[in-house]
Write a protein that holds these residues in place. Structure first.
Motif, PDB file in Angstrom:
ATOM      1  N   ILE A   3      18.979   7.375  70.047  1.00 29.44           N
ATOM      2  CA  ILE A   3      19.990   6.367  70.358  1.00 29.44           C
ATOM      3  C   ILE A   3      19.961   5.274  69.294  1.00 29.44           C
ATOM      4  CG2 ILE A   3      18.406   5.198  71.958  1.00 29.44           C
ATOM      5  CD1 ILE A   3      20.915   4.217  73.490  1.00 29.44           C
ATOM      6  N   TYR A   4      21.132   5.000  68.730  1.00 29.92           N
ATOM      7  CA  TYR A   4      21.327   3.830  67.882  1.00 29.92           C
ATOM      8  C   TYR A   4      21.828   2.751  68.816  1.00 29.92           C
ATOM      9  CZ  TYR A   4      20.794   6.852  63.867  1.00 29.92           C
ATOM     10  OH  TYR A   4      20.275   7.736  62.945  1.00 29.92           O
ATOM     11  N   MET A   5      21.112   1.645  68.844  1.00 26.34           N
ATOM     12  CA  MET A   5      21.393   0.632  69.860  1.00 26.34           C
ATOM     13  C   MET A   5      21.191  -0.781  69.324  1.00 26.34           C
ATOM     14  SD  MET A   5      17.916   1.014  72.153  1.00 26.34           S
ATOM     15  CE  MET A   5      18.255  -0.419  73.166  1.00 26.34           C
ATOM     16  N   LYS A   6      21.616  -1.737  70.107  1.00 31.06           N
ATOM     17  CA  LYS A   6      21.352  -3.146  69.810  1.00 31.06           C
ATOM     18  C   LYS A   6      20.080  -3.509  70.562  1.00 31.06           C
ATOM     19  CE  LYS A   6      26.214  -4.309  69.245  1.00 31.06           C
ATOM     20  NZ  LYS A   6      27.371  -5.015  69.825  1.00 31.06           N
ATOM     21  N   GLY A   7      19.030  -3.761  69.803  1.00 31.73           N
ATOM     22  CA  GLY A   7      17.732  -4.056  70.387  1.00 31.73           C
ATOM     23  C   GLY A   7      16.872  -2.804  70.413  1.00 31.73           C
TER      24      GLY A   7
ATOM     25  N   SER B 232      23.739  -1.107  75.722  1.00 29.71           N
ATOM     26  CA  SER B 232      22.504  -0.480  75.246  1.00 29.71           C
ATOM     27  C   SER B 232      21.502  -0.357  76.388  1.00 29.71           C
ATOM     28  CB  SER B 232      21.903  -1.275  74.084  1.00 29.71           C
ATOM     29  OG  SER B 232      22.712  -1.162  72.924  1.00 29.71           O
ATOM     30  N   ALA B 233      21.393  -1.387  77.216  1.00 30.53           N
ATOM     31  CA  ALA B 233      20.467  -1.352  78.357  1.00 30.53           C
ATOM     32  C   ALA B 233      20.846  -0.237  79.321  1.00 30.53           C
ATOM     33  CB  ALA B 233      20.462  -2.702  79.074  1.00 30.53           C
ATOM     34  N   ALA B 234      22.133  -0.072  79.592  1.00 32.74           N
ATOM     35  CA  ALA B 234      22.592   0.970  80.511  1.00 32.74           C
ATOM     36  C   ALA B 234      22.315   2.361  79.939  1.00 32.74           C
ATOM     37  CB  ALA B 234      24.078   0.797  80.801  1.00 32.74           C
ATOM     38  N   ALA B 235      22.519   2.532  78.640  1.00 32.29           N
ATOM     39  CA  ALA B 235      22.250   3.830  78.004  1.00 32.29           C
ATOM     40  C   ALA B 235      20.758   4.153  78.052  1.00 32.29           C
ATOM     41  CB  ALA B 235      22.764   3.831  76.572  1.00 32.29           C
ATOM     42  N   ILE B 236      19.917   3.152  77.813  1.00 31.87           N
ATOM     43  CA  ILE B 236      18.466   3.349  77.889  1.00 31.87           C
ATOM     44  C   ILE B 236      18.059   3.732  79.309  1.00 31.87           C
ATOM     45  CG2 ILE B 236      16.261   2.083  77.864  1.00 31.87           C
ATOM     46  CD1 ILE B 236      17.160   2.999  75.094  1.00 31.87           C
ATOM     47  N   GLU B 237      18.675   3.113  80.282  1.00 36.98           N
ATOM     48  CA  GLU B 237      18.366   3.437  81.681  1.00 36.98           C
ATOM     49  C   GLU B 237      18.661   4.909  81.971  1.00 36.98           C
ATOM     50  OE1 GLU B 237      19.915   2.137  86.100  1.00 36.98           O
ATOM     51  OE2 GLU B 237      19.911   0.609  84.527  1.00 36.98           O
ATOM     52  N   VAL B 238      19.800   5.396  81.497  1.00 35.10           N
ATOM     53  CA  VAL B 238      20.154   6.804  81.701  1.00 35.10           C
ATOM     54  C   VAL B 238      19.154   7.706  80.997  1.00 35.10           C
ATOM     55  CG1 VAL B 238      21.850   8.603  81.182  1.00 35.10           C
ATOM     56  CG2 VAL B 238      22.617   6.409  82.094  1.00 35.10           C
TER      57      VAL B 238
ATOM     58  N   GLU C 117      29.052   8.687  82.326  1.00 37.21           N
ATOM     59  CA  GLU C 117      29.957   9.620  82.993  1.00 37.21           C
ATOM     60  C   GLU C 117      29.346  11.027  83.032  1.00 37.21           C
ATOM     61  OE1 GLU C 117      34.190  11.611  81.883  1.00 37.21           O
ATOM     62  OE2 GLU C 117      34.111   9.422  81.759  1.00 37.21           O
ATOM     63  N   MET C 118      28.804  11.469  81.896  1.00 44.34           N
ATOM     64  CA  MET C 118      28.178  12.791  81.844  1.00 44.34           C
ATOM     65  C   MET C 118      26.951  12.858  82.747  1.00 44.34           C
ATOM     66  SD  MET C 118      28.591  13.746  77.806  1.00 44.34           S
ATOM     67  CE  MET C 118      27.933  15.417  77.975  1.00 44.34           C
ATOM     68  N   HIS C 119      26.205  11.776  82.799  1.00 46.24           N
ATOM     69  CA  HIS C 119      25.023  11.695  83.665  1.00 46.24           C
ATOM     70  C   HIS C 119      25.450  11.835  85.131  1.00 46.24           C
ATOM     71  CE1 HIS C 119      21.200  10.360  85.295  1.00 46.24           C
ATOM     72  NE2 HIS C 119      21.762   9.299  85.836  1.00 46.24           N
ATOM     73  N   ALA C 120      26.502  11.129  85.517  1.00 45.94           N
ATOM     74  CA  ALA C 120      26.988  11.184  86.893  1.00 45.94           C
ATOM     75  C   ALA C 120      27.460  12.584  87.274  1.00 45.94           C
ATOM     76  CB  ALA C 120      28.120  10.176  87.086  1.00 45.94           C
ATOM     77  N   LYS C 121      27.975  13.325  86.307  1.00 43.77           N
ATOM     78  CA  LYS C 121      28.450  14.694  86.545  1.00 43.77           C
ATOM     79  C   LYS C 121      27.330  15.730  86.420  1.00 43.77           C
ATOM     80  CE  LYS C 121      33.165  14.016  84.857  1.00 43.77           C
ATOM     81  NZ  LYS C 121      34.121  14.399  83.797  1.00 43.77           N
ATOM     82  N   GLY C 122      26.125  15.280  86.052  1.00 42.37           N
ATOM     83  CA  GLY C 122      25.006  16.192  85.906  1.00 42.37           C
ATOM     84  C   GLY C 122      25.015  16.995  84.613  1.00 42.37           C
ATOM     85  N   GLU C 123      25.728  16.516  83.606  1.00 43.32           N
ATOM     86  CA  GLU C 123      25.879  17.267  82.351  1.00 43.32           C
ATOM     87  C   GLU C 123      24.827  16.934  81.294  1.00 43.32           C
ATOM     88  OE1 GLU C 123      30.742  17.543  82.811  1.00 43.32           O
ATOM     89  OE2 GLU C 123      29.890  16.192  81.313  1.00 43.32           O
ATOM     90  N   ILE C 124      24.138  15.830  81.435  1.00 45.07           N
ATOM     91  CA  ILE C 124      23.170  15.414  80.411  1.00 45.07           C
ATOM     92  C   ILE C 124      21.868  16.208  80.519  1.00 45.07           C
ATOM     93  CG2 ILE C 124      21.740  13.477  79.605  1.00 45.07           C
ATOM     94  CD1 ILE C 124      24.615  13.242  78.722  1.00 45.07           C
TER      95      ILE C 124
ATOM     96  N   VAL D 259      26.862  12.639  71.206  1.00 47.65           N
ATOM     97  CA  VAL D 259      27.323  12.739  72.586  1.00 47.65           C
ATOM     98  C   VAL D 259      28.377  11.674  72.867  1.00 47.65           C
ATOM     99  CG1 VAL D 259      26.627  12.542  75.005  1.00 47.65           C
ATOM    100  CG2 VAL D 259      25.170  13.751  73.381  1.00 47.65           C
ATOM    101  N   GLY D 260      28.119  10.451  72.432  1.00 50.44           N
ATOM    102  CA  GLY D 260      29.049   9.356  72.677  1.00 50.44           C
ATOM    103  C   GLY D 260      28.312   8.055  72.881  1.00 50.44           C
ATOM    104  N   GLY D 261      29.037   7.109  73.434  1.00 45.38           N
ATOM    105  CA  GLY D 261      28.470   5.801  73.713  1.00 45.38           C
ATOM    106  C   GLY D 261      28.057   5.686  75.172  1.00 45.38           C
ATOM    107  N   CYS D 262      27.897   4.471  75.599  1.00 46.63           N
ATOM    108  CA  CYS D 262      27.395   4.186  76.944  1.00 46.63           C
ATOM    109  C   CYS D 262      28.274   4.780  78.038  1.00 46.63           C
ATOM    110  CB  CYS D 262      27.277   2.667  77.115  1.00 46.63           C
ATOM    111  SG  CYS D 262      26.753   2.169  78.755  1.00 46.63           S
ATOM    112  N   ASP D 263      29.574   4.551  77.978  1.00 47.77           N
ATOM    113  CA  ASP D 263      30.457   5.009  79.048  1.00 47.77           C
ATOM    114  C   ASP D 263      30.459   6.528  79.176  1.00 47.77           C
ATOM    115  OD1 ASP D 263      31.088   2.400  79.671  1.00 47.77           O
ATOM    116  OD2 ASP D 263      32.972   2.397  78.557  1.00 47.77           O
TER     117      ASP D 263
END
Length: 109
Positions: free
Chosen positions: A20-24, A34-40, A90-97, A82-86
């Protein structure tokens, strides 16, 4: 010089199953996306590399060109953007990650 940064990005993407390329950093994200992506990503319990673009302005600009995606964070799994946070959420919620991560791990290739 920009070419060297692009090669560095290409190497990071190729050498890390999950990146992940992120801020922080994962320990201290500097934006909500970035925090939400790290959480996933953290929810899967697999190792991943985080790259703080705030400390390298040249890389911050170059990664957007590399992916042809205008925003940060940017997530790569198995060498593919894969994409950004959104998109990640979305992929996580669908079970695709989970499948992408499982397929990308070195012991699963």
């Amino acid at each position: 010089m920009a070419r060297q940064v692009m090669e560095e990005i290409k190497k990071e993407v190729g050498e890390n199953s999950v990146l992940i390329y992120m801020k922080g950093t994962r320990e201290m994200p500097q934006c909500g996306f970035s925090a939400a992506a790290i959480e996933v990503l953290s929810s899967y319990g697999v190792p991943f590399k985080d790259v703080n673009v705030l400390v390298d302005q040249e890389k911050w600009a170059a990664v957007k060109v590399f992916s042809q995606w205008p925003t940060i964070p940017q997530v790569y799994i198995g060498g593919k953007f894969v994409g950004g946070c959104d998109i990640l959420r979305e992929m996580h919620a669908k079970g695709e990650i989970a499948h992408l991560i499982q397929s990308a791990m070195p012991d699963k290739r």
